[in-house]
Design an enzyme around this catalytic site. Structure first.
Site: not given
Ligand SMILES: [Zn+2]
Length: 1050
Positions: A270, A585, A380, A268
């Site tokens: 970001d 996000h 997420d 993941h």
């Molecule tokens: Zn995230």
């Protein structure tokens, strides 16, 4: 005396501790198993030179290697935070290492990347301590002995979670240095590693399995036996003896019909968070090159990655690596999934914003990887719009994966594998990983949780385990893959197999029976502050979504009426991609660091400037005006909404045109316009309408009154009465007021920018009392100015406006905000009785309780609404509109809109300074369903665009209408654009109130035919079309349906 031979009992807690110490890197590591993991080590085999890139720049490989390098040595420190340092490595393998497997170990206490000398990223490295540490790089499988190897290392002066000062989410430290602690080569001792991994699984089982099972006891006994058998004086033969014990334990198979876990490697990343976008571009290269190495090493291994934007960055910055990814993808080993442009926030983007996330994402996948993704992958994000099932399905996704609701801090979400049913009834097969992490460690604990937390075992006996360290962690580690190999089929654990997400869902689809359903939004019971934090970012997103809408409509208009104007497809693509990127996000929710937010705002300013320029060019082409035409003699308004608007607008004063009312400065005036749907027209200064507004003051109160309402304010600017003149109804309850500025203590439990917690509701206090004065008195516009000394350090100025054209009471605010952990809300109390309120959402509305009866009710103490919230009872209602806010809290008859927060982490300066925003009160006869609140909320957000034109252009102006909806007020035509791959016109409509709609789409263009299509613009059935009338035959839409049509124009 009888001889006693039994050994003392192995006690659970002591044995667990003993076995843990046996494999510990921290305790007794000089003599335990850890001490045997490497058979050889050369600490001075790596010769180092370095080059420090000035000015915090990140430069490409080709440029870096041309610089002058200076000698470097272990122990040197590099900085400051975010700077980059390149290292040239000359590695001399000792002569007597022939035939050995050799690894490089590098620890710069930071993130770093290994490059081959021909400029290909080979692997990422993550220094420092912790689970995410990755410091080993396999150099050669079998050394010749005596050879010299060359590599480069690009060192980034940040940890995997940035440079937060004394805590992950704290604002970054600017001047941190990172010490080069290790650069050496080693020979791994394979049998020792085998035993090490075996012990991780067996000890994990001893720890995690229920103690009253035979298998847990057996695992514990095995641990004890292994440590007993490890005679360190016998070296490798002791390890072999231990391995015989562990292999016997691990060879016992599980029941064939047991639970199945599909382990899917992921990482993941970001797209920005505790680091800026520029660092993410490197994080993807580090992480994905790392995973390509593991794919080479483990033939059964499958890795998935998401977010088209990150892949596009990879293609731009690391084309050779992108090619490697594509090759691995063809073999099914590196699977590109997710469907969307970024893993976006799903509370705040508009309906069209969500559609474009899929459109741009799926098109990228199709173009670069040959097919679209069937998976909507969003592990997420901070809440899930009820329209997502429909939007995802209309964009080619069949399955949805997430897990964030496991973070809920009030109610446990009751489903694991289920059908999520959207607002309109569309279903999407959904799975929420029961291991409750998207960074699972693929250990026994994750396996046990996959069953223990699985709430739908009765319907589907399998689960997904997304494992791998995210962000700077580079994805799965070798140890995880080794554990999965050992847990493939072992008695006591679910069967665990590496696999892809699509095959997992296909299998669920085939084998699941009687799955449960969840209807409506997946409300996230945490991070409610993200509806409000970083006000400027939220404002830009709202305004720019509407600006791009305006550009597309005007450009399509030019296309449709054959103006000499190129549809700005390439420009629009770039602007949309920027807007979609910022919907990530942690960006749009406001949970990124200041360094990231500075970039984000610069991107927005650029989109605003370029979007406005595109719109101006386009309107000039549409109105056929040119700078050479001479003096401005009039103004043309463009109504991009699908209905006639009767409004009072502000227009620059022209000598030849008289005004019904002038502004204070006299350089603008007010005009009444009737602007028809999707049309441009000369401002006709309608004088037939005699409705007026009047502002007055009696020294005690200030009154604004028009044909609909009489609004009375006290001298502090509080609304003491709002009286509907036609319905003869007072809206403010006896003794109450509206437009109250309230301050709340806003101290969450941990996640500062993310959370407003339930207890903040107890702490509301009145802000400093305002001072109001009458400003404009009519006849077209009347207004009041209120100065609010909110606190000792913050203030605001309000302009409250009532026009002659509508009962809508507008509140425009500027604020100067300098607070810490204080939340500002505006509060209204209405004489309305309702147990639920209605909130605007993406292409629809959602109703939520106004009560605190159940835990699910009070969990929604702060909720997300887009352009309005409405509180209606039988026969009457009031809506609270806004132009860039999202946080509402309606309890009983009290409506509150969250205006500004002041968290201090991760952005120390979040929301400090100047702000501009507006909200409005719209009283209406009838319930929400009978009201025109949806239309008014669009009007409040989409001001009529006014453009000066010359006399020549004014005379030549031939107003035309782009579209008209006949027959259904509940249908909103939101989107008009050119098709992605042709000159067809795309229109997207939605049913806005939750009922059936029957309508005709009419057009002033020369339409040849109409087809239904999906969000990806794949054509479906043709729609009956009457060419003579230039209208479709009757079309029917069901509640909250999103309908996309493709029009062929002559
Ligand atoms: Zn995230």
């Amino acid at each position: 005396m009888a001889s006693l031979t039994a050994q003392p009992r192995f006690l659970r807690s002591i044995t667990l501790d003993r076995a843990a110490k046996f494999t510990s890197p921290d305790y007794f590591h000089d003599i335990n198993l850890h001490s045997r993991l490497y058979s050889r080590r050369a600490t001075n085999a790596v010769e180092l030179e370095f080059y420090s890139v000035p000015d915090l720049k990140r430069i490409p490989f080709d440029k870096a290697v041309k610089q002058t390098f200076a000698p470097a040595s272990l122990g040197m420190s590099f900085g400051p935070s975010w700077s980059t340092h390149w290292f040239k490595l000359k590695i001399k393998i000792p002569d007597d290492w022939a035939g050995q497997q050799v690894e490089l170990h590098w620890d710069s206490n930071s993130e770093a990347m290994i490059w081959s000398t021909d400029g290909i990223p080979r692997q990422g490295l993550t220094g420092d301590k912790g689970n995410d540490r990755r410091t080993e790089y396999p150099l050669v499988k079998s050394a010749k002995g005596g050879e010299t190897l060359h590599l480069y290392v690009e060192m980034a002066c940040n940890g995997m979670f940035g440079t937060g000062k004394n805590g992950v989410i704290n604002p970054p430290e600017d001047n941190r240095t990172f010490q080069l602690a290790k650069a050496e080569i080693v020979v791994p001792n394979k049998p020792a590693w085998e035993l090490y991994y075996d012990m991780q699984v067996i000890l994990g089982m001893a720890n995690e399995l229920a103690n009253d099972t035979a298998r847990a006891q057996e695992a514990l006994y095995t641990c004890n036996q292994v440590v007993d058998s490890y005679d360190r004086s016998h070296g490798d033969s002791a390890i072999q003896k231990c391995l015989a014990i562990t292999k016997e334990f691990l060879s016992k198979k599980g029941a064939p019909e047991g639970h199945r876990v599909t382990a899917v490697g992921n990482c993941h990343i970001d797209t920005a968070w505790l680091w800026p976008y520029a660092e993410t571009r490197r994080k993807t290269a580090r992480s994905w090159s790392t995973q390509l190495r593991l794919i080479e090493e483990y033939p059964e291994y499958v890795f998935v990655c998401s977010q088209a934007q990150q892949l596009e960055w990879l293609a731009q910055d690391y084309p050779k690596l992108f090619e490697e990814v594509k090759q691995a993808s063809k073999k099914g080993r590196f699977q590109v999934i997710g469907s969307t442009w970024v893993e976006m926030d799903c509370n705040l983007p508009s309906g069209e914003g969500l559609c474009r996330q899929f459109l741009y994402g799926q098109r990228f996948y199709e173009k670069n990887f040959g097919s679209r993704s069937s998976i909507f992958w969003l592990p997420d994000t901070f809440g899930y719009s009820a329209q997502l099932p429909q939007i995802a399905r209309l964009a080619g996704a069949r399955y949805f994966f997430t897990q964030k609701l496991s973070w809920n801090n009030i109610n446990k979400f009751p489903n694991t594998t289920f059908n999520w049913v959207g607002l309109d009834g569309t279903k999407i097969l959904t799975h929420m990983a029961p291991c409750e992490s998207y960074n699972a460690q693929a250990d026994v604990g994750d396996m046990v949780r996959s069953i223990k937390n699985n709430r739908d075992l009765a319907f589907s006996n399998q689960s997904l385990m997304p494992y791998g360290n995210g962000d700077g962690g580079g994805g799965p580690q070798r140890a995880m893959l080794e554990r999965i190999r050992r847990m493939k089929d072992v008695d006591g654990l679910p069967r665990c197999e590496m696999g892809g997400v699509e095959s997992f869902f296909e299998d669920v689809e085939q084998h699941a029976n009687g799955l449960q359903e969840w209807k409506g939004e997946l409300y996230f019971e945490l991070h409610r502050g993200t509806y409000t934090s970083q006000a400027a970012i939220k404002r830009y997103n709202r305004k720019l979504e509407f600006l791009l809408r305006e550009v597309e409509i005007a450009s399509t208009f030019c296309l449709g009426v054959g103006r000499d104007h190129q549809y700005p497809k390439a420009d629009l693509d770039l602007l949309w991609k920027d807007l979609l990127l910022n919907q990530f996000h942690d960006v749009l929710p406001g949970s990124s660091i200041e360094l990231a937010n500075i970039d984000v705002r610069a991107i927005y300013r650029d989109v605003e400037k370029k979007g406005q320029q595109l719109l101006n060019n386009c309107l000039d082409a549409l109105y056929q005006t040119s700078a050479a035409d001479g003096e401005t003699e009039g103004h043309v308004v463009f109504n991009s909404l699908g209905w006639t608007r009767s409004e009072i607008i502000e227009v620059p004063v022209l000598k030849k045109v008289g005004m019904g009312q002038y502004s204070d400065e006299k350089n603008t005036g007010y005009a009444r316009v009737e602007a028809s749907a999707f049309q441009y027209q000369d401002i006709s200064h309608d004088t037939s309408n005699k409705d007026t507004v009047k502002g007055s003051s009696n020294g005690l109160e200030i009154i604004l009154e028009n044909s609909w309402v009489k609004a009375t304010f006290d001298l502090h600017g509080r609304l003491v009465s709002l009286y509907d003149l036609n319905e003869m109804r007072e809206l403010i309850p006896e003794g109450q007021t509206g437009n109250k500025m309230k301050l709340y203590e806003d101290i969450p439990l941990y996640w500062d920018a993310w959370d407003v917690e339930i207890y903040h509701m107890n702490t509301g206090r009145n802000a400093g009392l305002g001072k109001a004065r009458l400003n404009e008195v009519g006849p077209l516009r009347a207004s009041i100015t209120v100065e609010h000394p909110l606190t000792e350090t913050s203030s605001a100025v309000q302009t409250i406006v009532l026009t002659a054209a509508s009962p809508r009471l507008d509140f425009h605010m500027t604020a100067d905000w300098h607070e810490s952990r204080t939340l500002l809300k505006v509060e209204f109390m209405w004489d309305i009785n309702s147990d639920f309120a209605t909130y605007d959402s993406q292409f629809g509305v959602i109703q939520r309780p106004t009560t605190y009866n159940t835990s699910h009710d009070y969990a929604k103490f702060e909720v997300c609404g887009h352009k309005f919230a409405d509180l209606s009872e039988h026969g009457y209602g009031v809506a609270l509109l806004n132009d860039c806010k999202f946080g509402y809290s309606t309890h009983g008859n009290t409506m509150r809109l969250s205006l500004l927060r002041s968290p201090k982490a991760p952005d120390l300066n979040c929301d400090m300074g100047h702000h501009e925003f507006s909200f409005a009160v719209l009283p209406h006869k009838g319930t929400f369903h009978e009201s025109s609140v949806v239309r008014e909320s669009y009007q409040f957000n989409v001001p009529l665009s006014i453009r000066p034109v010359s006399g020549k252009a004014l005379k030549a102006l031939r107003p035309a209408s782009l579209f008209e909806i006949e027959g259904a007020k509940n249908v909103i035509l939101d989107t008009v654009k050119r098709a992605e791959d042709s000159d067809h016109i795309i229109v997207r409509l939605h049913e806005a109130y939750g009922g059936r709609a029957m309508f005709k789409l009419k057009s002033g263009l020369n339409i040849l035919c109409i087809e239904r299509c999906n969000i990806l613009e794949d054509s479906d059935a043709e729609v009956a079309f009457n060419a003579e009338e230039q209208a479709s035959e009757w079309l029917v839409m069901s509640a909250f349906e999103i309908l996309t049509l493709k029009l062929k124009v002559k």
